[in-house]
Design a protein around this motif. Structure first.
Motif, PDB file in Angstrom:
ATOM      1  N   LEU A   1       0.721  -1.138  -0.081  1.00  0.00           N
ATOM      2  CA  LEU A   1       0.113  -0.347   0.186  1.00  0.00           C
ATOM      3  C   LEU A   1       0.780   0.895  -0.046  1.00  0.00           C
ATOM      4  O   LEU A   1       0.624   2.261  -0.711  1.00  0.00           O
ATOM      5  CB  LEU A   1      -0.509   0.226   1.626  1.00  0.00           C
ATOM      6  CG  LEU A   1      -1.753  -1.646   1.140  1.00  0.00           C
ATOM      7  CD1 LEU A   1      -2.370  -1.088   2.843  1.00  0.00           C
ATOM      8  CD2 LEU A   1      -3.871  -0.468   0.541  1.00  0.00           C
ATOM      9  N   LEU A   2       2.411   1.709   0.706  1.00  0.00           N
ATOM     10  CA  LEU A   2       2.944   2.022   0.500  1.00  0.00           C
ATOM     11  C   LEU A   2       3.551   2.374  -1.062  1.00  0.00           C
ATOM     12  O   LEU A   2       3.676   3.697  -1.615  1.00  0.00           O
ATOM     13  CB  LEU A   2       3.925   1.574   1.481  1.00  0.00           C
ATOM     14  CG  LEU A   2       3.477   2.387   3.303  1.00  0.00           C
ATOM     15  CD1 LEU A   2       4.804   2.068   4.033  1.00  0.00           C
ATOM     16  CD2 LEU A   2       2.918   3.865   3.036  1.00  0.00           C
TER      17      LEU A   2
ATOM     18  N   TRP B   1       1.547   7.429  -6.006  1.00  0.00           N
ATOM     19  CA  TRP B   1       0.277   8.242  -6.451  1.00  0.00           C
ATOM     20  C   TRP B   1       1.502   9.942  -6.512  1.00  0.00           C
ATOM     21  O   TRP B   1       0.984  10.538  -7.789  1.00  0.00           O
ATOM     22  CB  TRP B   1       0.008   8.516  -5.688  1.00  0.00           C
ATOM     23  CG  TRP B   1      -1.181   9.667  -4.983  1.00  0.00           C
ATOM     24  CD1 TRP B   1      -2.027   9.542  -5.413  1.00  0.00           C
ATOM     25  CD2 TRP B   1      -1.573  10.830  -4.999  1.00  0.00           C
ATOM     26  NE1 TRP B   1      -2.837  10.652  -5.961  1.00  0.00           N
ATOM     27  CE2 TRP B   1      -2.249  11.673  -4.742  1.00  0.00           C
ATOM     28  CE3 TRP B   1      -0.281  11.353  -4.261  1.00  0.00           C
ATOM     29  CZ2 TRP B   1      -2.427  12.853  -4.981  1.00  0.00           C
ATOM     30  CZ3 TRP B   1      -0.294  13.155  -3.378  1.00  0.00           C
ATOM     31  CH2 TRP B   1      -1.590  13.657  -4.427  1.00  0.00           C
ATOM     32  N   THR B   2       2.839   9.216  -5.546  1.00  0.00           N
ATOM     33  CA  THR B   2       3.511  10.923  -6.255  1.00  0.00           C
ATOM     34  C   THR B   2       4.119  10.633  -7.147  1.00  0.00           C
ATOM     35  O   THR B   2       4.533  12.158  -7.477  1.00  0.00           O
ATOM     36  CB  THR B   2       4.781  10.385  -4.646  1.00  0.00           C
ATOM     37  OG1 THR B   2       3.997  10.798  -3.593  1.00  0.00           O
ATOM     38  CG2 THR B   2       5.177  12.208  -5.023  1.00  0.00           C
TER      39      THR B   2
ATOM     40  N   LEU C   1      -4.837   1.189   3.573  1.00  0.00           N
ATOM     41  CA  LEU C   1      -3.533   1.547   4.020  1.00  0.00           C
ATOM     42  C   LEU C   1      -4.083   1.848   5.812  1.00  0.00           C
ATOM     43  O   LEU C   1      -2.985   1.179   7.267  1.00  0.00           O
ATOM     44  CB  LEU C   1      -2.985   2.770   3.816  1.00  0.00           C
ATOM     45  CG  LEU C   1      -1.801   2.703   4.693  1.00  0.00           C
ATOM     46  CD1 LEU C   1      -0.425   1.578   4.843  1.00  0.00           C
ATOM     47  CD2 LEU C   1      -1.058   3.703   3.672  1.00  0.00           C
ATOM     48  N   ALA C   2      -5.222   2.818   6.091  1.00  0.00           N
ATOM     49  CA  ALA C   2      -5.456   3.121   7.062  1.00  0.00           C
ATOM     50  C   ALA C   2      -6.037   1.700   8.315  1.00  0.00           C
ATOM     51  O   ALA C   2      -5.333   1.821   9.271  1.00  0.00           O
ATOM     52  CB  ALA C   2      -6.427   4.292   7.250  1.00  0.00           C
TER      53      ALA C   2
ATOM     54  N   LYS D   1       1.728   1.775  -3.529  1.00  0.00           N
ATOM     55  CA  LYS D   1       0.742   2.837  -4.121  1.00  0.00           C
ATOM     56  C   LYS D   1       1.261   4.210  -3.974  1.00  0.00           C
ATOM     57  O   LYS D   1       0.894   4.778  -4.590  1.00  0.00           O
ATOM     58  CB  LYS D   1       0.000   2.425  -3.591  1.00  0.00           C
ATOM     59  CG  LYS D   1      -0.842   1.071  -4.128  1.00  0.00           C
ATOM     60  CD  LYS D   1      -2.403   0.315  -3.747  1.00  0.00           C
ATOM     61  CE  LYS D   1      -2.807  -0.641  -4.356  1.00  0.00           C
ATOM     62  NZ  LYS D   1      -3.652  -1.002  -3.775  1.00  0.00           N
ATOM     63  N   GLY D   2       1.698   4.339  -2.653  1.00  0.00           N
ATOM     64  CA  GLY D   2       2.001   5.878  -2.441  1.00  0.00           C
ATOM     65  C   GLY D   2       2.385   6.429  -2.816  1.00  0.00           C
ATOM     66  O   GLY D   2       3.191   8.047  -3.450  1.00  0.00           O
TER      67      GLY D   2
ATOM     68  N   LEU E   1      -6.582   5.969  -6.310  1.00  0.00           N
ATOM     69  CA  LEU E   1      -5.763   5.795  -4.935  1.00  0.00           C
ATOM     70  C   LEU E   1      -5.702   6.793  -4.502  1.00  0.00           C
ATOM     71  O   LEU E   1      -5.859   5.666  -3.200  1.00  0.00           O
ATOM     72  CB  LEU E   1      -4.326   6.219  -6.202  1.00  0.00           C
ATOM     73  CG  LEU E   1      -3.189   4.989  -6.964  1.00  0.00           C
ATOM     74  CD1 LEU E   1      -2.193   5.928  -7.629  1.00  0.00           C
ATOM     75  CD2 LEU E   1      -3.316   3.747  -6.535  1.00  0.00           C
TER      76      LEU E   1
END
Lengths: 1166, 425
Positions: free
Chosen positions: A204-205, A211-212, A899-900, A207-208, A893
């Motif tokens: 999931l991170l 996204w960036t 993720l939370a 994916k971050g 995304l």
């Protein structure tokens, strides 16, 4: 604690049941099934520990009525107690109403009961002191391993619970937390789950990051779009400019042509219109200023000539500082003159005073003159302070020793007077008592008093001995009288003799002769025996009585002899004492009082005697002091004379006369010192005066010499004219200088000051003329400078305008007019071009485009721009489409909240792991601490328990199994058989396991008893599974166990077991019928009567029991049960021990009356 | 000084990357709410700014760590920034250690109305309304130092209201020396305020508490400066989930015989005091020797289940996270004086308690019982003084209850987590 009586008011099926006088050793309660044995056992527990809910529910209220509860009478430390516990139906408390009454009637609370129970609670009681058939059944229901394990627990720590059980529970719980490699536990699952979550979190991170990246892509796209838009705008502007340039081409060319014409003209457009007029005006000004310069030069020449004619003398001016300094010292000179005059007067006065002091001391004229000249006199003694100080020490010593001698003499006289007075008083007292010494008299009196007291004591002792002698004589008489047999005692003594003799005769007759009676062997033997016993009794009694009287008489007579001997010895002592005492009248007591009175008078004079001795001692001391003071005075006077001689003085001088001489000498010396001071100061001032006068005179002479020299400026006629007044001023000074040595310094100073002032005035005049000349020179230079500037300006203007003359300047003026005309035309063209540009295109850009080298490219440039704009618009459309796609992906995304959730789950999981870890640590800590307890138990208590259990097992199995032991580090018990073979518990039979069980339980109870917990052991039919042989052995073991001091109460529903116990003399109580008040009476089997046992056998049944079991193996580690000395103890000794050690009050019955009664009854029944 | 009044909102410490802590299990019906709680509280900050029509918003750091917040974190912030941009509300942001400028992706540009202060130096910004200056803001983002230095925020006195915006621990004496009207600070999760003649400062705290170390209400501060330059502050509660610790002391327990009614009374009072909030409650119950039977058997799990069933549902549930028994400081002396196994154990435990288990080594136990995992061994052998102190207290209690013959659930607290079952978390 032992139970003696039981009273059940109401409990379960029992109402009004009483059990009295239970033995302290062992009792067996017998009753068939449903007879109420379990209820009775529960009642005992209820009495000890109250009514918990389950017991209350089962046994309360009583089935047949009655007040719930009951009472026990028990014995324990401190005596007997009655424990009663009642329950009420409305009070559900466990304790109920408990009262513990002591033998003294004091009622105590439940705490006393707890103390009697050794503070053990019901769980310990159940696990240790209550052994039931149920436990044996459970043991038998277990498999071999489990049964062995259960038995091991009994040896390795057991009271409320089994220590082994708890440690296992803890281990199992920890295993569930951490698990093992094969069987993962809680923590393993949690860790696996956490790893999964971590992996998901990483995804999931990631994916971050995506996204960036998308955001960066979108940003780049936006920047590119913005850039393209910007460039499109620029290109549009440029296209418009190119269009404009094409239209402006013709005007631009025309403007360039005009510019070319202007450039060719080369006119000076900066030439001012009035340039010619300005140049001409400057030339006129230059000529006027040259005239003014010539006039100033003439004025300066005149001023210089006047200054050179002044008579100025430089040497005079050079001495100006000295002259001014001398003038400033004028007041000091006057003051110095006055000081000299005053000092001369003081010197004269001091001379007069010195001469007067010398005359007062009687000095001659010659000595007086020598004094004035400060010369020392030959015959004047040295009476200085040092000499006087040297004389002061011997003078003070003479004075001190004189005073000391006088004081010692006075003390001698006083002490002698006092000593004589005291001596007279003592002598008078001794003369009256015909004594010579006070101490010796006192000693004689004390000895006399001591002898008189001894004599008095001897008198008293004699009197006591006489009294004792009389008493003994009377007692001897009485005993002699008793020695004769009284009649009544004779008849009493003859009764048993007669009875015995008759019975013996009748018995012998029945047994042997049959003379009077029929032949009867039994009765005959009995009567003969009784008769013989009676006769023996008569003989014993008679001998005892006679032996007692004779002994007493002998004792009395021997005592009487001793008293008489002591009496005689005392009388001899008294006579010897009387011989050493002076004869006196009256009794001894009176004489003692008189002597004591005399002694007190002697004692009053003792302080006087001590004072006399002290006075004599002081007198001796004072005489010694006077002698030493006289010697010291002589030495001091000798020293005084020596000192006078050393200082040159007469030895006959007294200190007083010497003091007068010293005072006159001091005055003379002071006057001489004052005269000397004044003379020195006068000489100093005179020297200063002479030095100053010489310096002023020298300066004045030098001034006069300078003034007389011719002035350098006076060479010219005008200078000579100006110098006249100066020469006149110097002349008087020259006159004065001729007589300079006689003139006062102040006059010389005034002359020099006047001369200096004149020279300064001349110098001031010359300085003023010089300043005027300098002013004129400055004006001349200024005019000359402006003239030069005007000339340079004219040349510069012509040079600036590019001409060499005024004529050329006029030609340039004409060219300028032409240039201005062309410039006007050019401005018109420029205005037209700018109007066309109108800000659409920068001028420079347009100029570049329309430059001659680029004019022909304008059309090609227009076509290129149009093409590029079409391409840029196409690229922007593409980018916008791509940006929309990126934004959509970013939105997707961003909307994902997984993720939370994962992070929340991981945080929760971490907490769970923390909880599990904490719990594991807690359990591990508990385990470790319990292991420490277990280690202590295994090393300190288990061996002892196993030794004792081994003894019980050997008895229970008839010696077949001899030892219970455990291997070090293994939680297993092993049993040794009689051949020494070690067997595990698993291979033993069920009956043997039960024997091991009972042995361990008995050892456990015994261990508690050793620790002070003596609670009755309650057994419920534990022998039911044994065969008859082993059951008999077990019954004997239990009886022996009880005989060791443990009360054992056993319940059984089996008659053969009951009979077995009865057979070995264990009291058996039979439970009565339920539902009505009754008593558990002692079992009385219906057997044929037996012959009465001998009395001695009845009294000591236990002592006669021979040892039945063989001794254990010779192993010091094993409990030597048979060799214990306290196993068989006579019953009397036990009773006495109980009475004394437990302090049983007299009202309480602690003997084995019940046992004895039981035996007697048995004997009687027989 | 300002001639017009203005108002501003002061918030920070969103920590969007940090979920709720100290939760032992996640009931299905509360999982989503707990998951969304930090986001919801942060969103309410911006809602409040719009609702109160503030002039500007001050953010004092630690909003999120971009690397751990995932795509949702930055997107959420940018979305909220855009909402305020539409309302023309400027944002002044002093970053903290978590949201340090260096952590912010370079590709993501902040909107123009967001002013992020530099971490290298203090920056001064003038807030104007219709061209007229109302407030001077001096701000500095965290440079990694823990403590905020008052000297970094010195501002020349002027006619405007001065506000310092920073992140870090504060030393009040240093702040008092600076010439600042109001200190808007971040750096701690619990809100705090200092108001006296020489200093007005606020720590806004986090809008959502994260653990039992951050109990009570959370939110942000709404500040209003009137035309005379006087500041009035109001704390706005924004948290949706609230951590509460409840404790029953020995003195309180001595007067009661049954635990449940007393706990129920306390729960109802807590629910009333914090109406409209989801509560997370942890109970601490001090025990004395007379109440040891409360810990025996499954009584603790039963009590916990009862509390959850009774109060853990509905729109605003009060969920009991855990019940923590605090072992008695001393047990009856007569127990340790007994000549029984219990007495022996208590004497051993007392000796260890005095030494705080220093001489109790369980490395052998770890080696024998745990599978060959170095990590586990490290965990289990990791001893902190607090852990040891807690372990000895509970160990003594467990051992005591076991040796007294009581029924003790040795895995109490773990069964509800699925110990012994295949229940997934």
């Amino acid at each position: 604690m032992k139970i003696r009586d039981i009273q059940i008011d109401g409990f379960g099926v029992w109402t009004g049941l009483t059990v009295d006088s239970l033995p302290e050793s062992m009792a067996v309660f017998y009753g068939p099934n449903e007879a109420g044995k379990t209820t009775l056992m529960q009642f005992l527990r209820a009495m000890f520990y109250g009514f918990p809910p389950e017991r209350r529910q089962r046994y309360l209220p009583p089935v047949h009525g009655g007040r719930p509860g009951g009472a026990l009478r028990i014995t324990g430390p401190g005596g007997g107690y009655e424990v009663s516990r009642r329950a009420t139906l409305d009070d559900q408390s466990v304790q109920g109403q408990v009262t513990v009454s002591g033998s003294d009637g004091v009622t105590q609370g439940a705490h006393r009961l707890g103390a009697l129970l050794g503070q053990i609670d019901e769980s310990i009681f159940s696990n240790v002191f209550a052994i039931g058939i149920r436990e044996l059944q459970e043991l038998s229901s277990l498999d071999d391993t489990a049964a062995a394990d259960e038995l091991y627990k009994l040896s390795s720590g057991m009271d409320r619970v089994s220590l082994v059980d708890i440690i296992r529970q803890l281990k199992q719980a920890r295993h569930q937390i951490v698990g093992s490699a094969e069987e993962p536990g809680f923590l393993a699952h949690a860790l696996q789950r956490r790893e999964k979550l971590r992996h998901e979190q990483e995804v999931l991170l990631a994916k971050g990051k995506r996204w960036t990246e998308l955001a960066a892509t979108r940003q780049n796209q936006q920047e590119e779009i913005d850039s393209l838009y910007e460039r499109l705008g620029q290109w549009e502007v440029e296209l418009k400019g190119v269009d404009l340039a094409i239209s402006m081409k013709e005007p631009w060319i025309e403007r360039d042509r005009i510019r070319e014409q202007i450039a060719q003209l080369k006119a000076r457009i900066d030439l001012p219109d009035d340039a010619v007029t300005k140049v001409k005006q400057l030339i006129t000004n230059q000529q006027d200023r040259q005239t003014s310069i010539d006039q100033i030069k003439q004025q300066r020449k005149q001023l210089r000539a006047r200054a050179a004619s002044l008579p100025i003398r430089r040497p005079v001016l050079e001495h100006a500082a000295k002259i001014e300094a001398a003038a400033e010292q004028s007041p000091w000179i006057a003051s110095l003159q006055k000081q000299i005059q005053r000092l001369q007067a003081d010197v004269q006065q001091a001379r007069d005073h010195l001469l007067e002091d010398a005359r007062r001391l009687g000095l001659s004229e010659e000595d007086q003159q020598q004094l004035l000249r400060d010369q020392r006199l030959a015959n004047l003694p040295d009476l200085s302070r040092q000499a006087i100080a040297d004389l002061a020490v011997p003078a003070r010593e003479v004075r001190i020793q004189s005073a000391r001698l006088a004081k010692a003499k006075a003390q001698t006289v006083d002490d002698r007077t006092e000593a004589e007075k005291l001596k007279r008083r003592i002598d008078d007292f001794l003369a009256v008592r015909e004594q010579t010494d006070l101490t010796a008299g006192m000693h004689q009196l004390q000895e006399l008093i001591q002898k008189l007291r001894s004599r008095q004591e001897i008198d008293e002792r004699i009197e006591k001995l006489q009294k004792h002698r009389r008493e003994l004589q009377e007692e001897v008489v009485d005993l002699e009288a008793e020695d004769a047999l009284p009649l009544e005692r004779f008849f009493v003594l003859m009764i048993p003799y007669a009875i015995g003799a008759v019975m013996l005769l009748i018995g012998l007759d029945k047994l042997l002769t049959n003379f009077f009676f029929d032949h009867d062997v039994g009765n005959g033997s009995l009567l003969s025996l009784v008769g013989m016993v009676t006769l023996f009794f008569w003989w014993t009694w008679k001998s005892f009585t006679e032996r007692g009287t004779d002994g007493s008489l002998d004792d009395c007579e021997s005592q009487l002899d001793a008293v008489i001997r002591q009496l005689k010895k005392s009388e001899v002592d008294r006579e010897e004492l009387d011989r050493s005492i002076p004869s006196f009248t009256g009794n001894a007591q009176q004489r003692i009082k008189e002597c004591e009175h005399d002694l007190s008078l002697f004692e009053t004079l003792l302080p006087v005697q001590q004072n006399l001795e002290a006075a004599l001692q002081r007198l001796s001391s004072a005489e010694q002091t006077a002698h030493s003071a006289g010697v010291s005075l002589h030495q001091a006077k000798t020293q005084w004379r020596k000192t006078l001689h050393h200082l040159g003085l007469s030895e006959s001088l007294s200190p007083k006369s010497l003091r007068l001489m010293a005072d006159g000498y001091e005055s003379l010396v002071t006057s001489r010192r004052r005269l000397k001071t004044h003379e020195d100061e006068l000489a100093q001032r005179s020297i200063e005066w002479d030095a100053f006068c010489q310096r002023i005179d020298s300066l004045h002479r030098s001034m006069r010499a300078d003034a007389s020299a011719p002035s350098a400026n006076a060479t010219s006629p005008s200078a000579a004219r100006d110098a006249k007044p100066t020469s006149a001023a110097v002349a008087p000074n020259q006159t004065a200088g001729s007589s300079g040595s006689t003139a006062s310094p102040n006059a010389n100073i005034d002359a020099m000051v006047a001369m200096l002032a004149e020279q300064r005035s001349l110098l001031q005049s010359r300085r003023q003329w010089k300043e005027e000349d300098q002013t004129l020179a400055k004006q001349q230079r200024a005019i000359q400078t402006s003239t030069d500037k005007l000339e340079r300006s004219i040349h510069a203007m012509l040079a600036d305008w590019g001409v060499e003359s005024v004529e050329q300047l006029e030609e340039q003026q004409k060219s300028k007019q032409e240039h201005l005309k062309l410039t006007g035309q050019l401005q018109t063209a420029e205005q037209r071009i700018r109007t066309m540009l109108a800000g659409h295109v920068p001028y420079d850009t347009m100029a570049q485009w329309l430059s001659p080298e680029h004019r022909h490219e304008l059309e090609k440039r227009w076509e290129s721009l149009t093409h590029r704009m079409q391409q840029a618009r196409s690229r922007v459309d593409q980018l916008l489409q791509r940006q929309g796609e990126v934004s959509q992906e970013m939105k997707t995304l961003a909307s994902d909240r997984r993720l939370a959730e994962v992070q929340l789950e991981m945080a929760t999981l971490e907490k769970q792991i923390q909880v599990g870890r904490s719990r594991w640590k807690t359990l591990a800590a508990t385990h470790r601490m319990l292991e420490q307890v277990c280690e202590v138990y295994e090393t300190q208590r288990q061996p002892e328990t196993l030794r004792e259990a081994s003894g019980f097992l050997k008895q229970l199995t008839g010696g077949k199994y001899t030892r219970i032991w455990t291997q070090l580090g293994k939680n297993q018990l092993r049993i040794d058989n009689q051949t020494g073979q070690a067997l595990p518990l698993e291979v033993l039979s069920r009956g043997t396991r039960e024997a091991v069980f009972i042995a361990l339980r008995l050892a456990l109870a015994s261990a508690f008893a050793r620790r002070g917990v003596a609670v009755p052991l309650v057994l419920d039919d534990v022998l039911v599974n044994f065969d008859s042989h082993r059951a008999q052995l077990a019954a004997q073991v239990l009886k022996d166990f009880a005989a060791m001091g443990h009360q054992v109460i056993m319940f059984t529903c089996h008659e053969h077991i009951m009979r077995m116990f009865h057979k070995i003399d264990v009291q058996v109580r039979v439970l009565p019928i339920q539902g009505e008040p009754g008593e558990a009476k002692i079992y009385q089997p219906h057997q044929p009567a037996q012959k009465a046992l001998p009395e001695a056998e009845i009294l000591e049944p236990i002592a006669e029991r021979p040892p039945e079991e063989p001794a254990f193996e010779d192993d010091s580690l094993w409990f030597d049960f048979e060799n214990r000395e306290d196993r068989w103890i006579p019953i009397e000794v036990l009773e006495e021990d109980i009475r004394h050690s437990r302090k049983v009050p007299a009202g309480w019955h602690v003997d084995n009356s019940t046992d004895a009664g039981h035996n007697e009854e048995a004997g009687t029944r027989g | 000084m300002a001639k017009e009044s203005f108002r501003y909102l002061h918030a920070g410490e969103f920590h969007l990357e940090r979920p709720l802590q100290d939760l032992i299990d996640l009931p299905d019906h509360l999982r989503a709410s707990w998951c969304e709680a930090p986001w919801k509280a942060a969103e309410l900050v911006f809602d409040t700014a719009l609702l109160e029509q503030v002039d500007f918003l001050l953010l004092t750091g630690d909003l999120l760590q971009p690397a751990h917040g995932g795509p949702a974190g930055i997107a959420f912030l940018l979305e909220q920034f855009d909402r305020l941009a539409e309302a023309k509300i400027p944002i002044y942001w002093a970053t903290g250690s978590t949201d340090h400028i260096d952590h912010w992706p370079e590709a993501i540009r902040l909107p123009d109305h967001v002013t992020r202060f530099s971490s290298d130096r203090s920056e001064i910004v003038l807030f104007k309304r219709a061209g007229h200056p109302l407030a001077s803001l001096i701000g500095r983002s965290s440079d990694g130092r823990q403590t905020l230095r008052g000297g970094d925020f010195d501002l020349e006195p002027g006619s405007t209201f001065s506000i310092a915006v920073g992140h870090g621990e504060v030393e009040l004496e240093a702040l008092q020396q600076a010439r600042i009207h109001h200190w808007a600070l971040g750096g701690q999760h619990q809100s705090q305020r200092w108001t006296d003649a020489s200093l007005i400062a606020h720590q806004c705290g986090s809008p959502q508490g994260r653990s039992f170390d951050e109990p009570g209400s959370h939110g942000c501060y709404l500040h209003e400066v009137d035309s005379h330059g006087k500041l009035q502050s109001q704390f706005v509660e924004l948290d949706t989930v609230r951590y509460l610790q409840a404790k029953l002391t020995i003195d309180e327990l001595s007067a009661i015989h049954d635990l449940r009614p007393e706990i129920a009374r306390r729960m109802q009072r807590m629910i009333a005091d914090h109406a409209g909030k989801m509560l997370l409650v942890r109970w601490e119950i001090e025990l004395d020797a007379s109440h040891l039977d409360w810990t025996t058997g499954n009584s603790m799990d039963e009590l916990l289940q009862w509390l959850r069933a009774e109060y853990g549902h509905g729109r605003h549930p009060a969920w009991t996270v855990d019940i923590h028994w605090i072992p008695p400081q001393s047990l009856p002396a007569k127990w340790s004086q007994e000549d029984t196994i219990l007495g022996d154990f208590l004497r051993v435990a007392d000796a260890h308690r005095k030494e705080n288990l220093k001489h109790l080594r369980w490395s052998a136990t770890i080696d024998a019982e745990t599978p060959a995992s170095a990590l586990w061994k490290e965990w289990l052998s990791d001893e902190r003084p607090d852990d040891r102190s807690e372990a000895i207290g509970h160990a003594q209690l467990i051992g005591c209850e076991l040796l007294r013959g009581q029924s003790v659930d040795l895995l109490a607290g773990l069964r509800k987590l699925g110990l012994g079952t295949s229940k997934n978390l």
